[in-house]
Design a protein around this motif. Structure first.
Motif, short mmCIF file in Angstrom:
data_model
loop_
_atom_site.label_atom_id
_atom_site.label_comp_id
_atom_site.label_asym_id
_atom_site.label_seq_id
_atom_site.Cartn_x
_atom_site.Cartn_y
_atom_site.Cartn_z
N THR A 46 0.81 -1.22 0.00
CA THR A 46 0.00 0.00 0.00
C THR A 46 0.85 1.27 0.00
O THR A 46 0.34 2.36 0.27
CB THR A 46 -0.96 0.01 1.20
OG1 THR A 46 -0.21 -0.01 2.42
CG2 THR A 46 -1.90 -1.19 1.15
N THR A 47 2.13 1.13 -0.31
CA THR A 47 3.01 2.29 -0.42
C THR A 47 2.54 3.19 -1.57
O THR A 47 2.16 2.70 -2.63
CB THR A 47 4.46 1.85 -0.67
OG1 THR A 47 4.88 0.99 0.39
CG2 THR A 47 5.39 3.05 -0.75
N ILE A 48 2.61 4.49 -1.35
CA ILE A 48 2.35 5.47 -2.40
C ILE A 48 3.59 6.34 -2.54
O ILE A 48 4.03 6.97 -1.57
CB ILE A 48 1.12 6.35 -2.07
CG1 ILE A 48 -0.13 5.48 -1.95
CG2 ILE A 48 0.92 7.43 -3.13
CD1 ILE A 48 -1.37 6.26 -1.50
N ILE A 49 4.16 6.37 -3.73
CA ILE A 49 5.37 7.13 -4.00
C ILE A 49 5.07 8.17 -5.08
O ILE A 49 4.50 7.84 -6.13
CB ILE A 49 6.52 6.21 -4.46
CG1 ILE A 49 6.87 5.23 -3.33
CG2 ILE A 49 7.75 7.01 -4.87
CD1 ILE A 49 7.93 4.20 -3.71
N GLY A 50 5.44 9.41 -4.83
CA GLY A 50 5.18 10.50 -5.76
C GLY A 50 6.19 10.54 -6.90
O GLY A 50 6.86 9.56 -7.22
N ASP A 51 6.31 11.71 -7.49
CA ASP A 51 7.20 11.90 -8.64
C ASP A 51 8.61 12.29 -8.20
O ASP A 51 8.79 12.93 -7.16
CB ASP A 51 6.65 13.00 -9.55
CG ASP A 51 5.27 12.68 -10.12
OD1 ASP A 51 4.96 11.47 -10.25
OD2 ASP A 51 4.52 13.62 -10.43
N ARG A 52 9.57 11.88 -9.02
CA ARG A 52 10.97 12.28 -8.85
C ARG A 52 11.54 11.86 -7.49
O ARG A 52 12.29 12.60 -6.85
CB ARG A 52 11.13 13.79 -9.05
CG ARG A 52 10.71 14.26 -10.44
CD ARG A 52 10.75 15.77 -10.54
NE ARG A 52 9.87 16.40 -9.56
CZ ARG A 52 8.53 16.50 -9.71
NH1 ARG A 52 7.94 16.05 -10.80
NH2 ARG A 52 7.82 17.09 -8.77
N VAL A 53 11.19 10.67 -7.04
CA VAL A 53 11.69 10.12 -5.79
C VAL A 53 12.91 9.25 -6.07
O VAL A 53 12.95 8.53 -7.07
CB VAL A 53 10.59 9.30 -5.07
CG1 VAL A 53 11.17 8.51 -3.89
CG2 VAL A 53 9.48 10.22 -4.60
#
Length: 320
Positions: A226-233
């Motif tokens: 259920t991890t949510i990762i945004g942009d440019r990580v």
């Protein structure tokens, strides 16, 4: 002179009839004699299961269709590329349809679904995945570019695509995540495990990952469902984005489906060995230092180090 001193011994043993008592062993190994196997769907349906080997082949073909000059045929001309991609993609989707149908047979046995429903679901799933492939390629191109600009050792985009395990892992993940979003959970998990076995990077197919994602080195990275990762990580090796606890229901069974993994907002950098647990939020632009252990949220643009956490948690008895 005998080159292999054991060659003659092996040959002599092969000529003898060995008595392994295989009949008794095979009987004990059979599903009918295994209490655990009674809960497996295969024993209820007698249908063929999805094939990991075929999924390997499908992944190779999909990657060749996405990047034909790198993973297809490097000698392709501009005129022949269109035919190659079409032929390769068609074969991959035909194979995938059969594998999804096998998966749907297992599900259908539990829900008493009719054959027509299973066929329709398999077809619609493959069609939906095919339509997502251009978007998946755009995401992967952003990942490749992020790796190239984020690593001073990278000499070219081609080197990144060919050689970086993080790119291999995210390629498989983006395909697996698309299938997971289309309710093809078993195939998505198998594809995720193929990527894990090849790279040492363990990304659950349920994890949502934005564009321009870069895993440097990568070995030992774990990203939960259920991890949510945004942009440019950007992540480094041995980072864990995991769950803090596993609640149970009144019968003592694990409660499934809860949002239990971190939210990583845009432009976050997480250095090697950091562990972030639970449904916490790492704010936009934050930097998490190496070997940090976090179970609470971090504001945007904050720089968290191991020394800061020690002072925060343990000075004058705090946190004890």
């Amino acid at each position: 002179m005998i080159a292999d001193p054991f060659a003659y011994l092996s040959f002599a043993q092969d000529r003898r009839t060995m008595d392994w008592d295989l009949d008794g062993i095979i009987t004990k190994l059979s599903p009918a004699h295994s209490a655990q196997s009674q809960g497996w769907t295969k024993e209820q349906t007698n249908r063929p299961l999805p094939s990991r080997e075929v999924l390997f082949r499908i992944l190779d073909q999909l990657r060749a269709a996405l990047f034909p000059y790198h993973f297809g045929n490097p000698d392709l001309s501009e005129d022949s590329t269109h035919y190659f991609v079409g032929h390769t993609l068609n074969e991959a989707l035909q194979l995938l349809y059969k594998q999804i149908r096998r998966e749907q047979w297992l599900l259908g046995s539990q829900l008493n679904l009719e054959e027509a429903h299973i066929e329709a679901k398999a077809h619609s799933t493959v069609q939906a995945l095919a339509k997502q492939l251009p978007y998946i390629k755009t995401l992967l191109e952003s990942d490749i570019t992020a790796a190239y600009h984020g690593d001073p050792a990278a000499k070219s985009l081609d080197e990144v695509l060919f050689c970086y395990p993080g790119i291999t892992a995210i390629t498989y993940h983006r395909i697996a995540h698309a299938l997971y979003s289309l309710d093809s959970f078993l195939l998505a998990r198998i594809i995720g495990e193929i990527g894990h076995s090849l790279t040492g990077i363990d990304i659950h197919p349920g994890a949502s990952i934005g564009n321009s994602f870069f895993i440097d080195h990568g070995t030992g990275v774990v990203i939960g469902e259920t991890t949510i990762i945004g942009d440019r990580v950007r992540l480094y090796q041995a980072v864990t984005l995991g769950a803090k606890s596993f609640p149970r229901d009144g019968s003592g069974n694990l409660v499934k489906g809860n949002a239990r993994h971190p939210i990583i907002e845009d432009d976050v950098v997480i250095y090697a060995g950091a562990t972030i647990l639970g449904r916490v939020t790492i704010g936009r632009g934050a930097t998490i230092g190496g070997n940090v252990w976090l179970t609470h949220s971090v504001p945007p643009d904050k720089f968290v180090t191991q020394a800061q956490l020690r002072q925060e948690l343990f000075d004058e008895g705090a946190g004890i």
